[in-house]
Design an enzyme around this catalytic site. Structure first.
Site, PDB file in Angstrom:
ATOM      1  N   ASP A  86     -23.714 -15.499  41.849  1.00 40.68           N
ATOM      2  CA  ASP A  86     -24.030 -14.691  40.672  1.00 40.68           C
ATOM      3  C   ASP A  86     -23.241 -13.380  40.727  1.00 40.68           C
ATOM      4  O   ASP A  86     -23.287 -12.655  41.720  1.00 40.68           O
ATOM      5  CB  ASP A  86     -25.541 -14.407  40.657  1.00 40.68           C
ATOM      6  N   GLU A 108     -17.612 -13.854  32.466  1.00 41.69           N
ATOM      7  CA  GLU A 108     -18.401 -12.969  31.607  1.00 41.69           C
ATOM      8  C   GLU A 108     -17.480 -12.169  30.703  1.00 41.69           C
ATOM      9  O   GLU A 108     -16.438 -11.675  31.124  1.00 41.69           O
ATOM     10  CB  GLU A 108     -19.264 -12.014  32.440  1.00 41.69           C
ATOM     11  N   ASN A 159     -30.667 -16.838  33.300  1.00 40.48           N
ATOM     12  CA  ASN A 159     -30.812 -16.221  34.620  1.00 40.48           C
ATOM     13  C   ASN A 159     -32.124 -15.444  34.717  1.00 40.48           C
ATOM     14  O   ASN A 159     -32.430 -14.626  33.840  1.00 40.48           O
ATOM     15  CB  ASN A 159     -29.655 -15.268  34.882  1.00 40.48           C
ATOM     16  N   HIS A 205     -30.009  -6.175  32.903  1.00 37.65           N
ATOM     17  CA  HIS A 205     -30.537  -6.502  34.219  1.00 37.65           C
ATOM     18  C   HIS A 205     -31.662  -5.537  34.592  1.00 37.65           C
ATOM     19  O   HIS A 205     -31.671  -4.390  34.155  1.00 37.65           O
ATOM     20  CB  HIS A 205     -29.431  -6.432  35.272  1.00 37.65           C
ATOM     21  N   GLY A 206     -32.581  -6.006  35.415  1.00 34.96           N
ATOM     22  CA  GLY A 206     -33.665  -5.138  35.874  1.00 34.96           C
ATOM     23  C   GLY A 206     -34.837  -5.133  34.910  1.00 34.96           C
ATOM     24  O   GLY A 206     -34.969  -5.993  34.042  1.00 34.96           O
ATOM     25  N   THR A 210     -35.647 -10.662  38.192  1.00 29.18           N
ATOM     26  CA  THR A 210     -36.659  -9.596  38.224  1.00 29.18           C
ATOM     27  C   THR A 210     -38.079 -10.132  38.114  1.00 29.18           C
ATOM     28  O   THR A 210     -38.985  -9.687  38.839  1.00 29.18           O
ATOM     29  CB  THR A 210     -36.383  -8.571  37.111  1.00 29.18           C
ATOM     30  N   SER A 269     -26.621 -13.388  44.709  1.00 33.91           N
ATOM     31  CA  SER A 269     -25.778 -12.269  44.316  1.00 33.91           C
ATOM     32  C   SER A 269     -24.995 -11.772  45.534  1.00 33.91           C
ATOM     33  O   SER A 269     -25.292 -12.121  46.675  1.00 33.91           O
ATOM     34  CB  SER A 269     -26.635 -11.128  43.765  1.00 33.91           C
ATOM     35  N   SER A 314     -35.187 -11.693  32.350  1.00 29.13           N
ATOM     36  CA  SER A 314     -36.551 -11.305  32.731  1.00 29.13           C
ATOM     37  C   SER A 314     -37.045 -10.220  31.783  1.00 29.13           C
ATOM     38  O   SER A 314     -36.355  -9.233  31.552  1.00 29.13           O
ATOM     39  CB  SER A 314     -36.575 -10.777  34.165  1.00 29.13           C
TER      40      SER A 314
END
Length: 284
Positions: free
Chosen positions: A82, A134, A230, A180-181, A233, A50, A211
């Site tokens: 990323d 994206e 992807n 995300h996260g 996390t 990233s 994740s």
């Protein structure tokens, strides 16, 4: 072997009906863990960095670590940027040796996102670098890329078709309910939306924020056409969790290798598990 392009890996995944894992390379031990896991499972693998990881470690450090790992590996390895939101950063990664880049223009108006993605493609395609884009915003935080729940919008299937046709991009990340996260609850993926997008878009589809998504949901998404998944996390959780366990058991330990070594093994275990879920084991 030398680094390969993500496009090469995803086209094979499209033909084989599986997905390739894209795992974030945040430090040396995690780079080693990704390659070890891929080799144990005989799986192709994507290592990605990233913008935040690049700012922390330095572009040259990340590039050379992954390049060395790939040269020594017995399985195909790709190096991917990323969530590249800055055009200059994309250029630097390509010049550094990345074999794939993601230009994330999802916060831009549609036509501006198309124009910038085409600009990246014009530069990368002649030299064989894959490009991911994206469409739709994926909620949560990925280093310095933040999207609030209010801003998080699902990808419109017709817009996805139009975007793919106008850009000719190699792969497309879509928003179907992931974030995300760490999740606060169990994410619910919009499989019908994914089905519609896949029927209209003839390129590999990417799932970010994976994740914490239940295994059965990941498998279903792959059945419906996801070809790149992807994961960041879950690796961080396993890695840091094992570090904490070792330090709690041995509070006087001052050798970082005896703390980071077990953490690396924990990362190998979770990455191997993900590779089996994605169906890429034995596909190297």
């Amino acid at each position: 072997m030398a680094l390969v392009s993500v496009n090469e890996l995803l086209l094979k995944a499209e033909q084989g009906g599986y997905a390739v894992g894209a795992f974030n390379a945040n430090n040396m031990e995690i780079v080693q863990a990704i390659v070890q896991a891929a080799e144990k499972e005989n799986s192709p693998v994507i290592m990605q960095a990233s913008q935040g990881a690049i700012a922390y470690a330095g572009l040259n450090f990340i590039t050379e670590m992954v390049r060395l790992a790939a040269v020594s590996a017995s399985v195909p390895v790709a190096l991917h940027l990323d969530h590249g939101t800055d055009f200059d950063q994309v250029v630097k990664c390509i010049r550094s040796g990345f074999t794939s880049v993601m230009y994330d223009g999802s916060k831009l108006p549609l036509e501006e996102n198309i124009a910038m993605t085409k600009k990246v493609l014009d530069m990368s395609r002649p030299i064989g670098v894959s490009v991911e884009a994206e469409l739709g915003k994926i909620g949560g935080t990925e280093d310095n890329v933040q999207v609030s729940e209010k801003e998080a919008l699902y990808t419109d299937p017709e817009e996805a078709r139009y975007f793919a046709e106008q850009t000719g991009v190699d792969s497309l990340a879509i928003a179907i309910g992931t974030a995300h996260g760490q999740y606060k609850g169990e994410p619910k993926l919009d499989f019908e939306r994914l089905r519609k997008i896949k029927a209209l878009v003839r390129i590999p589809i990417v799932l970010h924020g994976s994740s914490g998504v239940p295994d059965q949901s990941i498998r279903r998404a792959i059945e419906l056409g996801i070809r790149k998944v992807n994961i960041d996390t879950n690796i961080r959780e396993a890695f840091v969790g094992e570090m904490r366990r070792v330090m709690a058991e041995k509070p006087d330990e001052i050798d970082p290798r005896k703390i980071l070594g077990p953490a690396r093994e924990a990362a190998v275990a979770i990455i191997r598990e993900k590779i089996r879920i994605f169906g890429s084991a034995g596909k190297a």
